[in-house]
Scaffold this motif. Structure first.
Motif, short mmCIF file in Angstrom:
data_model
loop_
_atom_site.label_atom_id
_atom_site.label_comp_id
_atom_site.label_asym_id
_atom_site.label_seq_id
_atom_site.Cartn_x
_atom_site.Cartn_y
_atom_site.Cartn_z
N GLU A 64 0.82 -1.22 0.00
CA GLU A 64 0.00 0.00 0.00
C GLU A 64 0.85 1.27 0.00
OE1 GLU A 64 -4.31 1.22 1.77
OE2 GLU A 64 -2.93 0.27 3.18
N SER A 65 2.07 1.17 0.50
CA SER A 65 2.95 2.34 0.55
C SER A 65 3.27 2.90 -0.84
CB SER A 65 4.26 1.99 1.26
OG SER A 65 4.94 0.94 0.58
N LEU A 66 3.08 2.10 -1.89
CA LEU A 66 3.38 2.56 -3.25
C LEU A 66 2.18 3.17 -3.97
CD1 LEU A 66 5.54 -0.43 -4.61
CD2 LEU A 66 6.31 1.68 -3.51
N MET A 67 1.01 3.16 -3.34
CA MET A 67 -0.22 3.53 -4.04
C MET A 67 -0.24 4.98 -4.52
SD MET A 67 -2.18 1.01 -4.70
CE MET A 67 -3.90 1.43 -4.85
N ASN A 68 0.32 5.90 -3.77
CA ASN A 68 0.30 7.29 -4.21
C ASN A 68 1.13 7.48 -5.48
OD1 ASN A 68 -1.38 8.30 -2.17
ND2 ASN A 68 0.33 8.52 -0.76
N ARG A 95 12.26 15.11 -20.45
CA ARG A 95 12.35 14.10 -19.40
C ARG A 95 12.07 14.71 -18.03
NH1 ARG A 95 16.02 9.47 -20.55
NH2 ARG A 95 16.71 9.60 -22.70
N SER A 96 12.68 15.85 -17.77
CA SER A 96 12.51 16.50 -16.48
C SER A 96 11.05 16.87 -16.22
CB SER A 96 13.38 17.76 -16.42
OG SER A 96 13.22 18.43 -15.19
N ALA A 97 10.35 17.29 -17.27
CA ALA A 97 8.95 17.67 -17.13
C ALA A 97 8.09 16.46 -16.74
CB ALA A 97 8.43 18.29 -18.43
N LEU A 98 8.35 15.31 -17.37
CA LEU A 98 7.58 14.11 -17.05
C LEU A 98 7.89 13.62 -15.63
CD1 LEU A 98 7.69 12.11 -20.40
CD2 LEU A 98 5.70 13.18 -19.33
N ILE A 99 9.17 13.62 -15.27
CA ILE A 99 9.55 13.23 -13.92
C ILE A 99 8.89 14.15 -12.90
CG2 ILE A 99 11.47 13.04 -12.29
CD1 ILE A 99 13.22 12.25 -14.75
N GLY A 100 8.89 15.45 -13.20
CA GLY A 100 8.27 16.43 -12.31
C GLY A 100 6.76 16.24 -12.21
N ALA A 101 6.14 15.83 -13.30
CA ALA A 101 4.69 15.58 -13.29
C ALA A 101 4.36 14.43 -12.33
CB ALA A 101 4.19 15.26 -14.69
N ILE A 102 5.16 13.36 -12.37
CA ILE A 102 4.92 12.23 -11.47
C ILE A 102 5.12 12.67 -10.02
CG2 ILE A 102 5.59 9.89 -10.85
CD1 ILE A 102 4.31 10.18 -13.64
N GLN A 103 6.15 13.47 -9.78
CA GLN A 103 6.39 13.95 -8.41
C GLN A 103 5.24 14.82 -7.92
OE1 GLN A 103 10.17 15.91 -7.78
NE2 GLN A 103 9.53 16.79 -5.83
N ALA A 104 4.80 15.76 -8.76
CA ALA A 104 3.72 16.67 -8.37
C ALA A 104 2.43 15.91 -8.11
CB ALA A 104 3.51 17.73 -9.46
N ALA A 105 2.12 14.94 -8.97
CA ALA A 105 0.89 14.16 -8.81
C ALA A 105 0.96 13.28 -7.56
CB ALA A 105 0.64 13.31 -10.05
N THR A 106 2.14 12.71 -7.29
CA THR A 106 2.30 11.89 -6.09
C THR A 106 2.09 12.73 -4.84
OG1 THR A 106 3.91 10.45 -7.21
CG2 THR A 106 3.89 10.41 -4.80
N GLU A 107 2.69 13.92 -4.82
CA GLU A 107 2.55 14.80 -3.66
C GLU A 107 1.09 15.22 -3.45
OE1 GLU A 107 5.38 17.81 -4.60
OE2 GLU A 107 7.10 16.64 -3.88
N ARG A 108 0.36 15.42 -4.55
CA ARG A 108 -1.05 15.76 -4.43
C ARG A 108 -1.83 14.58 -3.86
NH1 ARG A 108 -4.77 18.63 -2.58
NH2 ARG A 108 -6.78 18.56 -3.70
N CYS A 109 -1.51 13.36 -4.29
CA CYS A 109 -2.16 12.17 -3.74
C CYS A 109 -1.89 12.05 -2.25
CB CYS A 109 -1.67 10.92 -4.46
SG CYS A 109 -2.25 10.75 -6.16
N GLN A 110 -0.67 12.36 -1.85
CA GLN A 110 -0.32 12.30 -0.44
C GLN A 110 -1.14 13.30 0.38
OE1 GLN A 110 3.88 13.01 -0.86
NE2 GLN A 110 4.40 10.84 -0.95
N GLN A 111 -1.36 14.49 -0.21
CA GLN A 111 -2.18 15.49 0.47
C GLN A 111 -3.62 15.01 0.63
OE1 GLN A 111 -1.78 18.95 -2.00
NE2 GLN A 111 0.30 19.41 -1.32
N VAL A 112 -4.17 14.42 -0.45
CA VAL A 112 -5.56 13.96 -0.43
C VAL A 112 -5.76 12.83 0.56
CG1 VAL A 112 -7.35 12.83 -1.81
CG2 VAL A 112 -6.05 14.72 -2.78
N SER A 113 -4.82 11.88 0.55
CA SER A 113 -4.96 10.70 1.41
C SER A 113 -4.45 10.93 2.82
CB SER A 113 -4.24 9.51 0.78
OG SER A 113 -2.84 9.74 0.72
N GLY A 114 -3.74 12.03 3.03
CA GLY A 114 -3.18 12.32 4.35
C GLY A 114 -2.05 11.41 4.74
N SER A 115 -1.36 10.87 3.72
CA SER A 115 -0.24 9.95 4.00
C SER A 115 1.06 10.51 3.48
CB SER A 115 -0.52 8.60 3.37
OG SER A 115 -0.68 8.71 1.98
#
Length: 275
Positions: free
Chosen positions: A168-172, A255-275
């Protein structure tokens, strides 16, 4: 399970639920008449879509659980406690069923707290290509799930694409990559086609070529088990047009833009899930 067909219920009948239902039917795992869905009384479109599959469509959640072997929880995250609360509060409901939740950001612990104690829970993250049975799904098993539950979950998810069990730790991060990923690819296809149009291609031809190029390239990576960097090198001739195009992409930070997109989306998921 009569005749080896699963009785499948859907709490929530939106586009993803409909895609999953069609995949299960196409794979011979269930039939329309073995399915039941519930949705909000105002969501007549979802009710109609399930009825067209031959399924029963109602506006209550408890009967969905009572009539099903497997229950797909496919409502918005904010609705999960309300929908599952109906089941937990209902007297004499046999909730010893397998629940698959596709609600983004709702954890196994939260799902299990919302359901009766005997419920077996899987947290699932599919993506929209499930609509064409090419989804990339992952799942997390709950505390009370069995090996048979894992087999059933894989069989269902593999009928609409591919599936993998993950912690479950990988879900975000997975949500950011494969859950949101189709949107990035749609932008890529649109941009490739726009470039073709800029250089004189008809719009419809540009979209056909761009989409098939992405599809074929993805299939090469998946089916040849060859590193994408090697496949890229195989296309890139010395002093050729591909090398010129790749240099431009590197210069613009592709490449940097795509990597940054994954990071930004992950951080948003973390905010939503509170994890």
């Amino acid at each position: 399970m009569a005749n080896n067909l699963l009785k499948i219920g859907f709490i929530g009948g939106g586009k993803m639920a409909q895609a999953m239902a069609k995949g299960f039917i196409s794979a011979g795992l269930s039939k329309g008449e073995s399915m039941i869905s519930s949705c909000h009384p105002s969501d007549l479109a979802s009710a109609k879509a399930f009825k067209e599959l031959g399924a029963e469509s109602i506006f209550e959640n408890v009967p969905v659980v009572e009539k099903s072997d497997v229950v797909i929880v496919s409502v918005k995250p904010s609705i999960v406690p309300i929908a599952l609360g109906d089941i937990k509060k209902a007297p004499n409901v046999n909730a010893d069923k397998l629940f698959l939740s596709i609600a983004m950001g709702v954890t196994i612990k939260q799902l299990e707290q919302c359901l009766p104690n005997q419920s077996r829970v899987m947290r699932v993250m599919p993506n929209t290509p499930a609509l064409v049975r090419s989804g990339a799904s992952v799942f997390v098993r709950g505390v009370k799930t069995t090996e048979d539950d894992v087999k059933i979950t894989k069989k269902l998810l593999d009928s609409i694409g591919t599936s993998e069990e993950v912690p479950e730790s990988l879900m975000n991060a997975i949500t950011a990559l494969s859950g949101s990923g189709p949107a990035y690819i749609f932008v890529l296809i649109e941009a490739l086609a726009d470039g073709g149009v800029k250089m004189g291609l008809p719009r419809d031809l540009a979209y056909r070529l761009a989409s098939q190029t992405v599809y074929g390239s993805a299939q090469m990576v998946r089916d040849t088990n060859t590193h994408p960097g090697i496949l890229k090198d195989n296309v890139t001739s010395p002093a050729g047009s591909t090398a010129a195009g790749l240099h431009y992409l590197e210069d613009k930070g592709f490449r940097s833009a795509l990597i940054g997109a994954i990071q930004a989306a992950t951080e948003r998921c973390q905010q939503v899930s509170g994890s």
